[in-house]
Design an enzyme around this catalytic site. Structure first.
Site, PDB file in Angstrom:
ATOM      1  N   ASP A 105       4.177 -57.238 -49.734  1.00  0.00           N
ATOM      2  CA  ASP A 105       5.090 -57.776 -50.741  1.00  0.00           C
ATOM      3  C   ASP A 105       4.588 -59.157 -51.191  1.00  0.00           C
ATOM      4  OD1 ASP A 105       8.075 -57.263 -51.841  1.00  0.00           O
ATOM      5  OD2 ASP A 105       7.966 -59.352 -51.180  1.00  0.00           O
ATOM      6  N   HIS A 271       9.545 -49.124 -49.232  1.00  0.00           N
ATOM      7  CA  HIS A 271       8.814 -50.374 -49.436  1.00  0.00           C
ATOM      8  C   HIS A 271       8.348 -51.027 -48.135  1.00  0.00           C
ATOM      9  CE1 HIS A 271       7.723 -54.191 -51.194  1.00  0.00           C
ATOM     10  NE2 HIS A 271       8.662 -54.845 -50.527  1.00  0.00           N
TER      11      HIS A 271
END
Length: 290
Positions: A105, A271
């Protein structure tokens, strides 16, 4: 509780105090976390990586127990260039002039910038569940704006996101973990409590908004100025096949526009690869890293 055998350090790097854990003995490996988490996100795999590497897990500036420097009207203190310089200095502090980087991320965006600004330092780069920032903004449509609404919410000025998140930071953080994951019960509640301990602080909420404001301003300026640069080291892209990045992009193809040596694979998760699919993520990293 987490990171058995690791030592805790606080290093002044690039003028900013960076909190980190360090463990293992071997080639240096830097692990960079994402939003809205801390270095604790690496807990499912850090100990096993430390069997082969000297593993350094910092909190990025503005996150966790690292310092939250004052920002400016250009958000330059929270640019990925500044964050990357922090981590290069951290590694130099421990005597590592060349090292491998794994980022998830926001940490992957820091790793990308590090590979461009400091190509002599980054031996290999693994990026988890991202495509480059410039590509995200250039491909924005209704689907992206819906999935990535926080990109456009957090950049709002005059304290709007800080105020709204600050009204119930636990709800906000847990909502992010829920919305972006696809594997039930993936998160260790003890880790979530650590994320919350840090994220509840008004200074953290503000600093993490500044991170996103920088991404929409000065980071894009840097990206535009450096379009002629490519990541020279081997790059591994991993993504969650069940999440937005895997469904929206041909991830390796996007990265091949930015890097010379790209491999990649999708994992059956959302994610948060490290927490949703730790064994698969660890195996992919161990196959890629020197």
């Amino acid at each position: 509780m987490f990171f058995p055998g690791f030592d805790t350090h606080r290093v002044t790097a690039n003028g900013t105090d960076i909190h980190l854990r360090k463990g293992g003995d071997g080639p240096p490996l830097l692990l960079l976390h994402g939003y809205p988490q801390t270095h604790v996100m690496w807990h499912p795999i850090a100990e096993r990586l430390a069997e082969r590497y000297t593993v350094i897990c910092p909190d990025l500036r503005g996150y966790g127990d690292s310092a939250k420097p004052a920002s400016d009207d250009r958000h330059a203190p929270y640019s990925k260039r500044a964050m990357a310089a922090d981590q290069v200095a951290v590694m130099a502090h421990f005597g590592f002039d060349r090292f491998q980087v794994v980022g998830h991320d926001r940490g992957a965006r820091v790793g990308h910038r590090m590979a461009l600004d400091h190509p002599d330092r980054v031996a290999r780069l693994a990026v988890l569940d991202i495509v480059p920032t410039r590509d995200v903004f250039r491909t924005a449509d209704q689907a992206l704006a819906t999935a990535y609404y926080h990109w456009f919410f957090l950049i709002q000025s005059d304290g709007l996101p800080e105020h709204m998140i600050g009204l119930d930071p636990e709800y906000y953080l847990r909502d992010k973990l829920r919305r972006w994951s696809r594997v039930p019960d993936a998160f260790d509640e003890r880790a979530v409590q650590e994320y919350l301990r840090c994220f509840r602080a008004p200074a953290t909420i503000h600093a993490t908004c500044e991170d996103y404001r920088a991404a929409a301003t000065i980071d894009l300026e840097h990206d535009e100025a450096d379009l002629h640069l490519r990541v020279q080291c081997p790059l591994l892209a991993l993504w969650g096949e069940l999440g937005f990045v895997g469904q929206m992009y041909d991830v390796p193809a996007v990265w091949r526009e930015r890097a010379d040596h790209v491999t990649g694979d999708g994992l059956a998760c959302g994610h948060f690869l490290v927490e949703e699919a730790p064994e698969e993520t660890l195996a992919a990293l161990q196959a890629f890293l020197d």
